[in-house]
Design a protein around this motif. Sequence first.
Motif, PDB file in Angstrom:
ATOM      1  N   MET A   1       0.856  -1.196   0.000  1.00  0.00           N
ATOM      2  CA  MET A   1       0.000   0.000   0.000  1.00  0.00           C
ATOM      3  C   MET A   1       0.888   1.241   0.000  1.00  0.00           C
ATOM      4  O   MET A   1       1.812   1.349   0.810  1.00  0.00           O
ATOM      5  CB  MET A   1      -0.900  -0.005   1.230  1.00  0.00           C
ATOM      6  CG  MET A   1      -2.002   1.025   1.200  1.00  0.00           C
ATOM      7  SD  MET A   1      -3.348   0.545   0.110  1.00  0.00           S
ATOM      8  CE  MET A   1      -4.576   1.789   0.498  1.00  0.00           C
ATOM      9  N   ILE A   2       0.616   2.162  -0.906  1.00  0.00           N
ATOM     10  CA  ILE A   2       1.413   3.375  -1.051  1.00  0.00           C
ATOM     11  C   ILE A   2       0.557   4.577  -0.671  1.00  0.00           C
ATOM     12  O   ILE A   2      -0.533   4.774  -1.225  1.00  0.00           O
ATOM     13  CB  ILE A   2       1.928   3.539  -2.499  1.00  0.00           C
ATOM     14  CG1 ILE A   2       2.764   2.330  -2.919  1.00  0.00           C
ATOM     15  CG2 ILE A   2       2.720   4.838  -2.642  1.00  0.00           C
ATOM     16  CD1 ILE A   2       3.096   2.312  -4.407  1.00  0.00           C
ATOM     17  N   LEU A   3       1.036   5.383   0.259  1.00  0.00           N
ATOM     18  CA  LEU A   3       0.353   6.611   0.652  1.00  0.00           C
ATOM     19  C   LEU A   3       1.090   7.802   0.045  1.00  0.00           C
ATOM     20  O   LEU A   3       2.301   7.950   0.229  1.00  0.00           O
ATOM     21  CB  LEU A   3       0.324   6.757   2.174  1.00  0.00           C
ATOM     22  CG  LEU A   3      -0.251   8.069   2.725  1.00  0.00           C
ATOM     23  CD1 LEU A   3      -1.751   8.160   2.455  1.00  0.00           C
ATOM     24  CD2 LEU A   3       0.032   8.203   4.223  1.00  0.00           C
ATOM     25  N   ALA A  62      -3.793   7.797   8.878  1.00  0.00           N
ATOM     26  CA  ALA A  62      -3.478   7.579   7.467  1.00  0.00           C
ATOM     27  C   ALA A  62      -2.395   6.528   7.264  1.00  0.00           C
ATOM     28  O   ALA A  62      -2.338   5.879   6.215  1.00  0.00           O
ATOM     29  CB  ALA A  62      -3.054   8.894   6.820  1.00  0.00           C
ATOM     30  N   MET A  63      -1.521   6.351   8.259  1.00  0.00           N
ATOM     31  CA  MET A  63      -0.388   5.430   8.119  1.00  0.00           C
ATOM     32  C   MET A  63      -0.770   3.965   8.326  1.00  0.00           C
ATOM     33  O   MET A  63       0.018   3.071   8.022  1.00  0.00           O
ATOM     34  CB  MET A  63       0.710   5.801   9.129  1.00  0.00           C
ATOM     35  CG  MET A  63       1.370   7.136   8.889  1.00  0.00           C
ATOM     36  SD  MET A  63       2.416   7.146   7.421  1.00  0.00           S
ATOM     37  CE  MET A  63       2.819   8.907   7.345  1.00  0.00           C
ATOM     38  N   LYS A  64      -1.959   3.697   8.819  1.00  0.00           N
ATOM     39  CA  LYS A  64      -2.344   2.315   9.111  1.00  0.00           C
ATOM     40  C   LYS A  64      -2.409   1.480   7.829  1.00  0.00           C
ATOM     41  O   LYS A  64      -3.067   1.850   6.860  1.00  0.00           O
ATOM     42  CB  LYS A  64      -3.700   2.285   9.819  1.00  0.00           C
ATOM     43  CG  LYS A  64      -3.664   2.863  11.233  1.00  0.00           C
ATOM     44  CD  LYS A  64      -5.030   2.823  11.895  1.00  0.00           C
ATOM     45  CE  LYS A  64      -4.974   3.400  13.307  1.00  0.00           C
ATOM     46  NZ  LYS A  64      -6.318   3.407  13.966  1.00  0.00           N
ATOM     47  N   GLY A  65      -1.683   0.379   7.829  1.00  0.00           N
ATOM     48  CA  GLY A  65      -1.675  -0.522   6.679  1.00  0.00           C
ATOM     49  C   GLY A  65      -0.797  -0.074   5.532  1.00  0.00           C
ATOM     50  O   GLY A  65      -0.790  -0.696   4.465  1.00  0.00           O
ATOM     51  N   ILE A  66      -0.022   0.994   5.726  1.00  0.00           N
ATOM     52  CA  ILE A  66       0.825   1.537   4.657  1.00  0.00           C
ATOM     53  C   ILE A  66       2.211   0.883   4.690  1.00  0.00           C
ATOM     54  O   ILE A  66       2.800   0.679   5.756  1.00  0.00           O
ATOM     55  CB  ILE A  66       0.957   3.065   4.802  1.00  0.00           C
ATOM     56  CG1 ILE A  66      -0.407   3.737   4.673  1.00  0.00           C
ATOM     57  CG2 ILE A  66       1.942   3.625   3.772  1.00  0.00           C
ATOM     58  CD1 ILE A  66      -1.095   3.512   3.343  1.00  0.00           C
ATOM     59  N   GLU A  67       2.733   0.575   3.506  1.00  0.00           N
ATOM     60  CA  GLU A  67       4.093   0.042   3.389  1.00  0.00           C
ATOM     61  C   GLU A  67       5.082   1.116   2.948  1.00  0.00           C
ATOM     62  O   GLU A  67       6.213   1.151   3.416  1.00  0.00           O
ATOM     63  CB  GLU A  67       4.114  -1.120   2.398  1.00  0.00           C
ATOM     64  CG  GLU A  67       3.298  -2.324   2.841  1.00  0.00           C
ATOM     65  CD  GLU A  67       3.308  -3.438   1.828  1.00  0.00           C
ATOM     66  OE1 GLU A  67       3.972  -3.278   0.781  1.00  0.00           O
ATOM     67  OE2 GLU A  67       2.663  -4.468   2.068  1.00  0.00           O
ATOM     68  N   THR A  68       4.634   1.979   2.032  1.00  0.00           N
ATOM     69  CA  THR A  68       5.481   3.054   1.509  1.00  0.00           C
ATOM     70  C   THR A  68       4.720   4.366   1.599  1.00  0.00           C
ATOM     71  O   THR A  68       3.540   4.424   1.226  1.00  0.00           O
ATOM     72  CB  THR A  68       5.863   2.802   0.036  1.00  0.00           C
ATOM     73  OG1 THR A  68       6.699   1.647  -0.043  1.00  0.00           O
ATOM     74  CG2 THR A  68       6.608   3.999  -0.552  1.00  0.00           C
ATOM     75  N   VAL A  69       5.374   5.418   2.096  1.00  0.00           N
ATOM     76  CA  VAL A  69       4.747   6.734   2.106  1.00  0.00           C
ATOM     77  C   VAL A  69       5.625   7.705   1.321  1.00  0.00           C
ATOM     78  O   VAL A  69       6.846   7.719   1.484  1.00  0.00           O
ATOM     79  CB  VAL A  69       4.516   7.264   3.541  1.00  0.00           C
ATOM     80  CG1 VAL A  69       5.798   7.332   4.337  1.00  0.00           C
ATOM     81  CG2 VAL A  69       3.832   8.633   3.511  1.00  0.00           C
ATOM     82  N   LEU A  70       4.992   8.458   0.443  1.00  0.00           N
ATOM     83  CA  LEU A  70       5.678   9.527  -0.283  1.00  0.00           C
ATOM     84  C   LEU A  70       5.331  10.838   0.385  1.00  0.00           C
ATOM     85  O   LEU A  70       4.171  11.277   0.342  1.00  0.00           O
ATOM     86  CB  LEU A  70       5.260   9.565  -1.756  1.00  0.00           C
ATOM     87  CG  LEU A  70       5.782  10.776  -2.543  1.00  0.00           C
ATOM     88  CD1 LEU A  70       7.305  10.768  -2.615  1.00  0.00           C
ATOM     89  CD2 LEU A  70       5.176  10.828  -3.945  1.00  0.00           C
ATOM     90  N   LEU A  71       6.308  11.466   0.989  1.00  0.00           N
ATOM     91  CA  LEU A  71       6.143  12.781   1.601  1.00  0.00           C
ATOM     92  C   LEU A  71       6.481  13.839   0.550  1.00  0.00           C
ATOM     93  O   LEU A  71       7.649  14.018   0.190  1.00  0.00           O
ATOM     94  CB  LEU A  71       7.059  12.911   2.823  1.00  0.00           C
ATOM     95  CG  LEU A  71       7.245  14.314   3.410  1.00  0.00           C
ATOM     96  CD1 LEU A  71       5.918  14.945   3.792  1.00  0.00           C
ATOM     97  CD2 LEU A  71       8.203  14.274   4.602  1.00  0.00           C
ATOM     98  N   ILE A  72       5.450  14.504   0.063  1.00  0.00           N
ATOM     99  CA  ILE A  72       5.671  15.608  -0.865  1.00  0.00           C
ATOM    100  C   ILE A  72       5.856  16.867  -0.035  1.00  0.00           C
ATOM    101  O   ILE A  72       5.050  17.178   0.839  1.00  0.00           O
ATOM    102  CB  ILE A  72       4.495  15.745  -1.843  1.00  0.00           C
ATOM    103  CG1 ILE A  72       4.490  14.539  -2.793  1.00  0.00           C
ATOM    104  CG2 ILE A  72       4.574  17.053  -2.630  1.00  0.00           C
ATOM    105  CD1 ILE A  72       3.445  14.590  -3.880  1.00  0.00           C
TER     106      ILE A  72
END
Length: 287
Positions: A1-3, A62-72
């Motif tokens: 999952m990508i946020l 928002a981070m629940k279940g996330i594998e990768t997060v892109l911080l813009i």
Amino acid sequence: MILVTGATGQLGTAVIQHLLRKVPASQIAAFVRDDSKAANLLKQGVAIHVGHYDDTDSLDRAMKGIETVLLIAGTDEENRVHQHQNVVDAARKAGIHRIAYTSRALKDPTTLVNRLMEGHVHTEQYIKASGLSYTLFQNILYMEAIPQFVGGEAVFERGIHLAAGQGRVALALRSEMGEAIANALASPSEGNLTYQLTGRESYSFYDVAASLTKLSGKIVTYTPAEPATFIAQLMGRGLPQLLAQRITGFVTDIANGQEDIISPDLEELLGRKPTPLNEGLTLLYKL
């Protein structure tokens, strides 16, 4: 999952649209301030999380279940380092696999005139110290910013007047940076990575003027301005002094060679050559 944070901004939108071509919509989430602006993403099957960088509870959700997060990178230049730290802290707390960040390609951050750019350096340092696996995207000046820099259509009447001297920039399209970032995020991560997303060639504003002249058939000239004169010109157009000083610092950094960086990373992530200046200006000015 990508946020993807800042998902309704121009870069965030480009990243998500290209991600949708790479992975199922069910694997993409968007972090937005205003859900009304994310209606199109919702229709495409993207999960929407509403919040902002100062709201740590919304970040945790928002981070629940996330594998990768892109911080813009945030647009609140005075407070964004702290805001970015909130995102990193939430990612670490949630145990995400990888954090990515859209930084800036700068030749020597220790000699910057525009000190606000140092926020990117501080954010990178915080990410590296977090212990999370990371991918840093160091972006060059967007080619899409050129009309704003030179005065839009008015450039064909009054020419280009900037305090950028003979400085060169390896300009690249924001849309292609979004595509490259999506390609990297959709690929398995292999340790800590830093990409410099630049064009294949650097250009001065003399080159921009020559290209606009050739494409339009109208003579466009570039006249370098002294920083003090340039600040006065900006203030004469109604800009507050502080903003005029920031803009002047930015273009002075260009004059000092801060963005004269050429890297193959964008081309490699795209799998093709990035759009050169003439083609980019043709698109932007509809010439």
